[in-house]
Design an enzyme around this catalytic site. Sequence first.
Site, PDB file in Angstrom:
ATOM      1  N   ASP A 159      -0.686 -10.605  -0.455  1.00 11.41           N
ATOM      2  CA  ASP A 159       0.683 -10.516   0.037  1.00 11.41           C
ATOM      3  C   ASP A 159       0.905 -11.259   1.349  1.00 11.41           C
ATOM      4  O   ASP A 159       1.966 -11.850   1.563  1.00 11.41           O
ATOM      5  CB  ASP A 159       1.152  -9.057   0.139  1.00 11.41           C
ATOM      6  CG  ASP A 159       0.205  -8.153   0.903  1.00 11.41           C
ATOM      7  OD1 ASP A 159      -0.738  -8.649   1.537  1.00 11.41           O
ATOM      8  OD2 ASP A 159       0.409  -6.917   0.854  1.00 11.41           O
ATOM      9  N   THR A 160      -0.100 -11.278   2.214  1.00 12.66           N
ATOM     10  CA  THR A 160       0.073 -12.024   3.462  1.00 12.66           C
ATOM     11  C   THR A 160       0.149 -13.518   3.197  1.00 12.66           C
ATOM     12  O   THR A 160       0.901 -14.241   3.858  1.00 12.66           O
ATOM     13  CB  THR A 160      -1.076 -11.729   4.447  1.00 12.66           C
ATOM     14  OG1 THR A 160      -1.234 -10.324   4.579  1.00 12.66           O
ATOM     15  CG2 THR A 160      -0.792 -12.327   5.809  1.00 12.66           C
ATOM     16  N   ALA A 197       0.806  -1.215   0.000  1.00 17.51           N
ATOM     17  CA  ALA A 197       0.000   0.000   0.000  1.00 17.51           C
ATOM     18  C   ALA A 197       0.843   1.270   0.000  1.00 17.51           C
ATOM     19  O   ALA A 197       0.320   2.357  -0.233  1.00 17.51           O
ATOM     20  CB  ALA A 197      -0.932   0.000   1.208  1.00 17.51           C
ATOM     21  N   GLN A 232       3.906   5.022  10.239  1.00 19.85           N
ATOM     22  CA  GLN A 232       4.139   5.637   8.925  1.00 19.85           C
ATOM     23  C   GLN A 232       3.401   6.966   8.813  1.00 19.85           C
ATOM     24  O   GLN A 232       3.935   7.953   8.296  1.00 19.85           O
ATOM     25  CB  GLN A 232       3.684   4.683   7.822  1.00 19.85           C
ATOM     26  CG  GLN A 232       4.512   3.421   7.686  1.00 19.85           C
ATOM     27  CD  GLN A 232       3.835   2.350   6.836  1.00 19.85           C
ATOM     28  OE1 GLN A 232       2.708   2.530   6.364  1.00 19.85           O
ATOM     29  NE2 GLN A 232       4.509   1.231   6.645  1.00 19.85           N
ATOM     30  N   SER A 279       4.510   1.046  -1.180  1.00 24.27           N
ATOM     31  CA  SER A 279       5.609   0.907  -2.142  1.00 24.27           C
ATOM     32  C   SER A 279       5.521  -0.431  -2.847  1.00 24.27           C
ATOM     33  O   SER A 279       4.831  -1.353  -2.399  1.00 24.27           O
ATOM     34  CB  SER A 279       6.975   1.036  -1.441  1.00 24.27           C
ATOM     35  OG  SER A 279       7.190  -0.061  -0.574  1.00 24.27           O
ATOM     36  N   GLY A 280       6.248  -0.531  -3.956  1.00 26.27           N
ATOM     37  CA  GLY A 280       6.338  -1.782  -4.695  1.00 26.27           C
ATOM     38  C   GLY A 280       7.786  -2.086  -5.002  1.00 26.27           C
ATOM     39  O   GLY A 280       8.629  -1.177  -5.034  1.00 26.27           O
ATOM     40  N   THR A 320       2.646  -2.494   6.821  1.00 23.47           N
ATOM     41  CA  THR A 320       1.593  -1.489   6.977  1.00 23.47           C
ATOM     42  C   THR A 320       0.491  -2.044   7.874  1.00 23.47           C
ATOM     43  O   THR A 320      -0.055  -1.339   8.719  1.00 23.47           O
ATOM     44  CB  THR A 320       1.015  -1.097   5.606  1.00 23.47           C
ATOM     45  OG1 THR A 320       2.072  -0.571   4.800  1.00 23.47           O
ATOM     46  CG2 THR A 320      -0.059  -0.046   5.754  1.00 23.47           C
ATOM     47  N   ASN A 334      -6.262  -9.231  11.930  1.00 16.65           N
ATOM     48  CA  ASN A 334      -5.710  -8.032  11.298  1.00 16.65           C
ATOM     49  C   ASN A 334      -5.584  -6.927  12.338  1.00 16.65           C
ATOM     50  O   ASN A 334      -6.548  -6.600  13.029  1.00 16.65           O
ATOM     51  CB  ASN A 334      -6.637  -7.548  10.175  1.00 16.65           C
ATOM     52  CG  ASN A 334      -6.539  -8.407   8.939  1.00 16.65           C
ATOM     53  OD1 ASN A 334      -5.702  -8.204   8.089  1.00 16.65           O
ATOM     54  ND2 ASN A 334      -7.428  -9.394   8.852  1.00 16.65           N
ATOM     55  N   GLY A 356       8.886  -6.320   6.515  1.00 14.37           N
ATOM     56  CA  GLY A 356       9.683  -5.120   6.771  1.00 14.37           C
ATOM     57  C   GLY A 356       9.679  -4.685   8.215  1.00 14.37           C
ATOM     58  O   GLY A 356      10.688  -4.171   8.732  1.00 14.37           O
TER      59      GLY A 356
END
Length: 481
Positions: A238-239, A12, A305, A14-15, A260, A297, A404
């Site tokens: 992604d998870t 959400a 951030q 960066s890529g 995030t 979640n 991250g």
Amino acid sequence: MTDYYLAVDIGASSGRHILGWQENGKMRLEEIYRFTNELENKNNHLCWNMERLFAEVVNGIKKCKELNRLPKSIGIDTWGVDFVLLDENMQMLGDAVGYRDSRTAGMDEEVYKIIDEKQLYARNGIQKMIINTIYHLYALKKQQPELLAAAKHFLMIPEYLNYRLTNVIKNEYTNATTTQLVNADTRDWDWELIDMLGLPKNIFGKLYMPKETVGNFSEAMKKQLGFSCEVVLPATHDTGSAVMAVPSNNEDDIYLSSGTWSLMGIERLIPDCTEKSRLHNFTNEGGYHHRYRYLKNIMGMWMMQSLRKEFKHAYTFEELFTLAYIGRYFKSTVDVTADCFLAPASMSEAIRNYCQQTKQPVPQTEGEILFCVYNSLAKCYSDVVQELEEMTGSCHKDIHVIGGGCQDRFLNALTAFYTKKDVYAGPVEATAIGNIAAQMLKAGEFSDLPEARRVIAKSFAVKKVNNNEFSFEVNNIRSVG
């Protein structure tokens, strides 16, 4: 000749394009391209710029050509929930509205007029969150019914990017489960539920599992990129990919995918759609090879951030947790799962308001605000661990922090302090690693997921968190609310 596999991992914020390969029995990685990503205000909604996203996907693939490292296959993963609709001419209908947009306000109650919340959970086992796709689709039905009427295809974000590369449409299972429209038992679209909601059934395609081929580059993409390549489905959520990279085959280990969002849970072979599970607000998201990601979640690093953007000084993340450590005597805590922190105009004001409304001391300094978030996150992690142990009847000894956020030594130490568990940090690029692992499984480089995890465990740094790295004098911390 080395076989390279390209993970296009888009979050959400960066890529990144990461090449992976095997060398001397270990998996190797090289990041070759990175770009920013953020929601944009468009037509009074928070939207993703899909043309820009696709252009960045192509730019990263071009980098492979420049480096003369042509991948054997490519896999794309992104965050969950969000989608696009295509019309009969395969053109996007409307905007790609993001999950943080407010259009879903009140849509949960509208859905519950049709199906009781308890019955909904019993069907899909998905955690109640106002961001879920089901509420966005129902908002469309209420607010822009003409878009649904014209729609011929429903595609999650990575599926749309796959389509742009291949001209092939395939819906993928792990991401589809985040819609709250997949039946937990049948692992297919809940057609009866879709009918009940009055959504068009024809837009939802067959669900494919990770390792399936999407297709090869279209002729137009071959011409543009100068080579052909197979596009493969990883766990496109992604998870789902990140959990594949947990460096352990111990079924009792807890994972904490930290980015995030913080996703904390365990892997299970059967879903738990009981009323007790619903009341604890756990979710049963689809995983690789029909596993279930039984997790919760949590707002995660999003709060840090957001604060970082608000502060006048451009602090590094190392400086942020140093500030938080300075403010460690501040005792107020917030509920990091509360909707008020989803997309506030000011995160610091949202935190202050929450403390004021719950009659707690209000943070004033940057250090106090930051410690309030750090402390609240770690306390939430501890609460989730206790709930998991209550739900499973097992004692879970180890927590693997991946992604991250595992680089945040202060949060890791606080997590160990509160949970009283052995906490291990790493690998950092878990999502890309899991994405690449799925492609390698497709290519036969691993026989199964346990073998892939054994290779991952010996390939990447995993550090046990030092409980004594920081001194915590945080006794008598107040409970939330």
